[in-house]
Design a protein around this motif. Structure first.
Motif, PDB file in Angstrom:
ATOM      1  N   SER A 172      32.416  53.672  80.657  1.00 57.35           N
ATOM      2  CA  SER A 172      33.386  53.580  81.888  1.00 57.35           C
ATOM      3  C   SER A 172      33.202  55.102  82.661  1.00 57.35           C
ATOM      4  O   SER A 172      33.502  54.968  83.732  1.00 57.35           O
ATOM      5  N   GLY A 173      32.701  56.123  81.907  1.00 62.87           N
ATOM      6  CA  GLY A 173      32.581  57.320  82.558  1.00 62.87           C
ATOM      7  C   GLY A 173      33.463  57.889  83.300  1.00 62.87           C
ATOM      8  O   GLY A 173      34.744  58.225  82.874  1.00 62.87           O
ATOM      9  N   HIS A 174      33.399  58.389  84.522  1.00 66.04           N
ATOM     10  CA  HIS A 174      34.492  58.861  85.649  1.00 66.04           C
ATOM     11  C   HIS A 174      34.971  57.682  86.499  1.00 66.04           C
ATOM     12  O   HIS A 174      35.565  58.285  87.362  1.00 66.04           O
ATOM     13  N   GLY A 175      34.908  56.426  86.039  1.00 64.60           N
ATOM     14  CA  GLY A 175      35.521  55.420  86.746  1.00 64.60           C
ATOM     15  C   GLY A 175      37.024  55.523  87.100  1.00 64.60           C
ATOM     16  O   GLY A 175      37.656  55.958  86.090  1.00 64.60           O
ATOM     17  N   VAL A 176      37.698  55.229  88.136  1.00 63.17           N
ATOM     18  CA  VAL A 176      38.927  55.270  88.463  1.00 63.17           C
ATOM     19  C   VAL A 176      39.612  53.736  88.734  1.00 63.17           C
ATOM     20  O   VAL A 176      40.594  53.535  88.846  1.00 63.17           O
ATOM     21  N   MET A 177      38.797  52.804  89.104  1.00 61.60           N
ATOM     22  CA  MET A 177      39.362  51.384  89.297  1.00 61.60           C
ATOM     23  C   MET A 177      37.989  50.524  88.805  1.00 61.60           C
ATOM     24  O   MET A 177      37.144  50.830  88.268  1.00 61.60           O
ATOM     25  N   ASN A 178      38.275  49.200  89.115  1.00 59.83           N
ATOM     26  CA  ASN A 178      37.525  48.193  88.477  1.00 59.83           C
ATOM     27  C   ASN A 178      36.159  48.216  89.185  1.00 59.83           C
ATOM     28  O   ASN A 178      36.156  48.547  90.537  1.00 59.83           O
TER      29      ASN A 178
ATOM     30  N   LEU B 116      34.954  54.297  95.477  1.00 64.74           N
ATOM     31  CA  LEU B 116      35.431  54.889  94.351  1.00 64.74           C
ATOM     32  C   LEU B 116      34.668  54.600  93.163  1.00 64.74           C
ATOM     33  O   LEU B 116      34.003  53.483  93.064  1.00 64.74           O
ATOM     34  N   LYS B 117      34.641  55.603  92.250  1.00 62.84           N
ATOM     35  CA  LYS B 117      33.766  55.234  90.992  1.00 62.84           C
ATOM     36  C   LYS B 117      34.461  53.981  90.293  1.00 62.84           C
ATOM     37  O   LYS B 117      35.685  53.942  89.883  1.00 62.84           O
ATOM     38  N   GLY B 118      33.485  53.027  89.693  1.00 61.63           N
ATOM     39  CA  GLY B 118      33.906  51.760  89.116  1.00 61.63           C
ATOM     40  C   GLY B 118      33.960  52.060  87.561  1.00 61.63           C
ATOM     41  O   GLY B 118      33.360  52.619  86.813  1.00 61.63           O
ATOM     42  N   ILE B 119      34.928  51.277  86.774  1.00 60.72           N
ATOM     43  CA  ILE B 119      34.939  51.024  85.221  1.00 60.72           C
ATOM     44  C   ILE B 119      34.579  49.590  85.229  1.00 60.72           C
ATOM     45  O   ILE B 119      35.173  48.459  85.618  1.00 60.72           O
ATOM     46  N   PRO B 120      33.443  49.443  84.532  1.00 63.95           N
ATOM     47  CA  PRO B 120      32.941  47.928  84.647  1.00 63.95           C
ATOM     48  C   PRO B 120      33.647  47.058  83.473  1.00 63.95           C
ATOM     49  O   PRO B 120      34.188  47.874  82.458  1.00 63.95           O
ATOM     50  N   ALA B 121      33.866  45.869  83.678  1.00 60.91           N
ATOM     51  CA  ALA B 121      34.501  45.183  82.823  1.00 60.91           C
ATOM     52  C   ALA B 121      33.553  45.075  81.232  1.00 60.91           C
ATOM     53  O   ALA B 121      34.237  45.159  80.026  1.00 60.91           O
ATOM     54  N   LEU B 122      32.631  45.405  81.418  1.00 61.14           N
ATOM     55  CA  LEU B 122      31.709  45.864  80.042  1.00 61.14           C
ATOM     56  C   LEU B 122      32.269  46.699  79.284  1.00 61.14           C
ATOM     57  O   LEU B 122      32.070  46.780  78.060  1.00 61.14           O
TER      58      LEU B 122
ATOM     59  N   LEU C 263      32.730  45.441  75.319  1.00 59.47           N
ATOM     60  CA  LEU C 263      31.876  45.930  74.271  1.00 59.47           C
ATOM     61  C   LEU C 263      32.793  46.613  73.253  1.00 59.47           C
ATOM     62  O   LEU C 263      32.438  46.339  71.981  1.00 59.47           O
ATOM     63  N   GLN C 264      33.898  47.214  73.706  1.00 60.05           N
ATOM     64  CA  GLN C 264      34.832  47.668  72.540  1.00 60.05           C
ATOM     65  C   GLN C 264      35.524  46.600  71.659  1.00 60.05           C
ATOM     66  O   GLN C 264      35.663  46.679  70.574  1.00 60.05           O
ATOM     67  N   VAL C 265      36.073  45.430  72.637  1.00 62.16           N
ATOM     68  CA  VAL C 265      36.574  44.437  71.882  1.00 62.16           C
ATOM     69  C   VAL C 265      35.851  43.727  70.855  1.00 62.16           C
ATOM     70  O   VAL C 265      36.085  43.624  69.850  1.00 62.16           O
ATOM     71  N   ALA C 266      34.482  43.705  71.335  1.00 62.07           N
ATOM     72  CA  ALA C 266      33.403  42.805  70.360  1.00 62.07           C
ATOM     73  C   ALA C 266      33.372  43.777  69.334  1.00 62.07           C
ATOM     74  O   ALA C 266      33.085  43.333  68.021  1.00 62.07           O
ATOM     75  N   ARG C 267      33.097  45.196  69.540  1.00 60.27           N
ATOM     76  CA  ARG C 267      32.847  46.136  68.304  1.00 60.27           C
ATOM     77  C   ARG C 267      34.132  45.922  67.232  1.00 60.27           C
ATOM     78  O   ARG C 267      33.951  45.782  66.073  1.00 60.27           O
ATOM     79  N   ASP C 268      35.335  46.077  67.912  1.00 61.84           N
ATOM     80  CA  ASP C 268      36.457  46.150  66.951  1.00 61.84           C
ATOM     81  C   ASP C 268      36.871  44.543  66.272  1.00 61.84           C
ATOM     82  O   ASP C 268      37.030  44.802  65.226  1.00 61.84           O
TER      83      ASP C 268
ATOM     84  N   LYS D 201      36.138  38.023  79.787  1.00 60.64           N
ATOM     85  CA  LYS D 201      35.282  38.043  78.672  1.00 60.64           C
ATOM     86  C   LYS D 201      36.108  38.246  77.313  1.00 60.64           C
ATOM     87  O   LYS D 201      35.798  37.792  76.112  1.00 60.64           O
ATOM     88  N   SER D 202      37.116  39.432  77.771  1.00 63.13           N
ATOM     89  CA  SER D 202      37.772  39.778  76.533  1.00 63.13           C
ATOM     90  C   SER D 202      38.667  38.573  75.966  1.00 63.13           C
ATOM     91  O   SER D 202      38.792  38.356  74.868  1.00 63.13           O
ATOM     92  N   VAL D 203      39.026  37.990  76.830  1.00 63.94           N
ATOM     93  CA  VAL D 203      39.959  36.661  76.508  1.00 63.94           C
ATOM     94  C   VAL D 203      39.098  35.696  75.637  1.00 63.94           C
ATOM     95  O   VAL D 203      39.421  35.149  74.549  1.00 63.94           O
ATOM     96  N   ALA D 204      38.024  35.565  76.171  1.00 65.13           N
ATOM     97  CA  ALA D 204      36.944  34.575  75.357  1.00 65.13           C
ATOM     98  C   ALA D 204      36.643  35.137  73.937  1.00 65.13           C
ATOM     99  O   ALA D 204      36.551  34.397  72.791  1.00 65.13           O
ATOM    100  N   LEU D 205      36.269  36.516  73.793  1.00 67.27           N
ATOM    101  CA  LEU D 205      36.035  36.921  72.527  1.00 67.27           C
ATOM    102  C   LEU D 205      37.257  37.024  71.828  1.00 67.27           C
ATOM    103  O   LEU D 205      36.951  36.832  70.308  1.00 67.27           O
TER     104      LEU D 205
END
Length: 417
Positions: free
Chosen positions: A187-193, A203-209, A213-218, A238-242
């Motif tokens: 996500s870095g310094h992202g502030v929106m999707n 504006l810097k983005g926060i990827p869905a990835l 990634l965190q959902v899959a890890r957990d 993708k989070s819903v699918a996971l």
């Protein structure tokens, strides 16, 4: 508490009187009679309201107030008043305070502040000391003091071994571990999707990835440990699918979605209004559609207002520097009713209780009265006049909503607007 409620339409699938309009006699806080017309020989207080509907009391699994430390945002007293006015008989209170709620005495403090209130406050303790993500907090001590879950609010646990140990340790006392779904290195310094809209706005983005990634890890960690996991506020398809796949494997996982992530897309940010700066960020229409489908098929277990008061000094700044968060208790019911039927809305607002250790008290004779009172048909434009919170950072300001709350009756107390 002795009262007589007149002509109330009961919306409660667990009630013998579901979908009927009845009078209810309550004596000493317990429902003693339900009938189409009950006389009042003992001259109890009567409650008569226009188009009155009642349901089991509503629950919100993620609210923040500020106290201790950020009383300028809101206090526990006013926060609980806001919750009651918004129809919630119970709220799970996050630990994003100063100091962070991470000890037995902190939990005891919260419980004492909420004593004798119509709204039940369920404290959520921090998962790690001071929510720094380095060492586990005193989970068992907080559990014995009344903590219902453990969560570093909006702060992901970057160390997978720490999350593994948390799940294993908490399972010894059936503790619920919550993990914010974001990989900060992505996500870095992202502030929106991260999407075409963020490119257009510069504006810097926060990827869905970053979330997925965190959902899959957990979920991998949960499969390994066999613990008990709640993933708050997912926001991508993708989070819903996971999570749907994890539930097919019978993993002990639940998740929630914020009401604003079901309602808005990232296109709402085109005028740089910081009320729309939330975490997780508003995503695309494809994500919204997948989230709504996840709610309908039960993959997503509960909705939350994710109520988070932020004072004006932290919001009335450049978008990049503004704090994340919106208030949402006051608009929760009205917003949900623009997406779902009244019955589905009530179902969503009463789900999640058992996951956080609350009993579902149905509207039946012999049960203690724990209800929300509302009119599902009132249409209105949400404005500052609807806001009870000290902070006014409302993402739903100026939106057309449906359904007004009259108040609650809970914990042997009447709290009507």
């Amino acid at each position: 508490m002795n009262i007589l409620i007149k002509s109330a339409t009961i919306i409660d699938s667990k009630s013998d009187f579901h979908n009927t309009t009845q009078d209810l006699l309550i004596e000493n806080g317990v429902i003693t009679q339900v009938a189409s017309n009950i006389k009042n020989p003992k001259n109890y207080k009567e409650i008569k309201l226009d188009n009155l509907h009642i349901s089991q009391g509503w629950f919100d699994s993620s609210v923040s107030f500020g106290e201790p430390g950020y009383e300028e945002r809101d206090t526990i007293e006013n926060g609980l008043k806001t919750a009651a006015s918004s129809g919630f008989t119970a709220v799970a209170l996050n630990s994003n305070t100063n100091p962070v709620i991470d000890s037995n005495s902190d939990i005891t403090f919260l419980n004492s502040k909420a004593n004798n209130n119509a709204v039940s406050l369920l404290p959520v303790g921090a998962l790690t000391m001071s929510s720094k993500g380095e060492d586990l907090a005193e989970l068992y001590d907080m559990h014995t003091a009344g903590a219902v879950a453990f969560y570093d609010h909006k702060k992901p646990i970057s160390n997978p071994n720490l999350m593994k140990i948390a799940l294993q340790y908490a399972s010894n006392f059936d503790g619920l571990v919550c993990s914010f779904p974001q990989e900060n290195k992505i996500s870095g310094h992202g502030v929106m999707n991260e999407n075409i809209t963020s490119t257009k706005l510069g504006l810097k983005g926060i990827p869905a990835l970053a979330e997925e990634l965190q959902v899959a890890r957990d979920l991998f960690l949960l499969e390994y440990t066999g613990g008990k996991l709640h993933i708050p506020t997912i926001s991508t398809a993708k989070s819903v699918a996971l999570i749907r796949e994890a539930k097919k494997k019978k993993l002990d996982v639940t998740c929630s979605v914020t009401i604003h992530n079901l309602y808005f897309t990232d296109e709402a940010l085109t005028d740089f209004n910081t009320h729309f700066k939330v975490l997780p960020p508003l995503r695309t229409q494809t994500d919204v559609d997948a989230l709504i489908e996840g709610v309908k098929d039960g993959t997503i277990d509960m909705v939350t207002s994710d109520h988070n008061p932020i004072d004006v000094e932290q919001k009335k700044v450049e978008f990049d520097h503004a704090e994340y968060g919106t208030i949402g208790l006051e608009s929760a019911f009205g917003a949900l009713q623009t997406i779902f039927t009244v019955k589905k809305t009530i179902d969503l607002l009463t789900k999640g209780k058992s996951r956080f250790g609350l009993n579902n008290s149905s509207i039946n004779i012999g049960e203690k009265l724990n209800i929300t009172l509302f009119n599902p048909d009132t249409k209105y434009t949400f404005s500052k006049s609807e806001i009870i919170s000290r902070s006014k950072n409302a993402i739903f300001e100026n939106e057309s909503l449906k359904g007004k709350v009259y108040g609650i009756i809970s914990n042997n107390k009447v709290a009507l607007n």
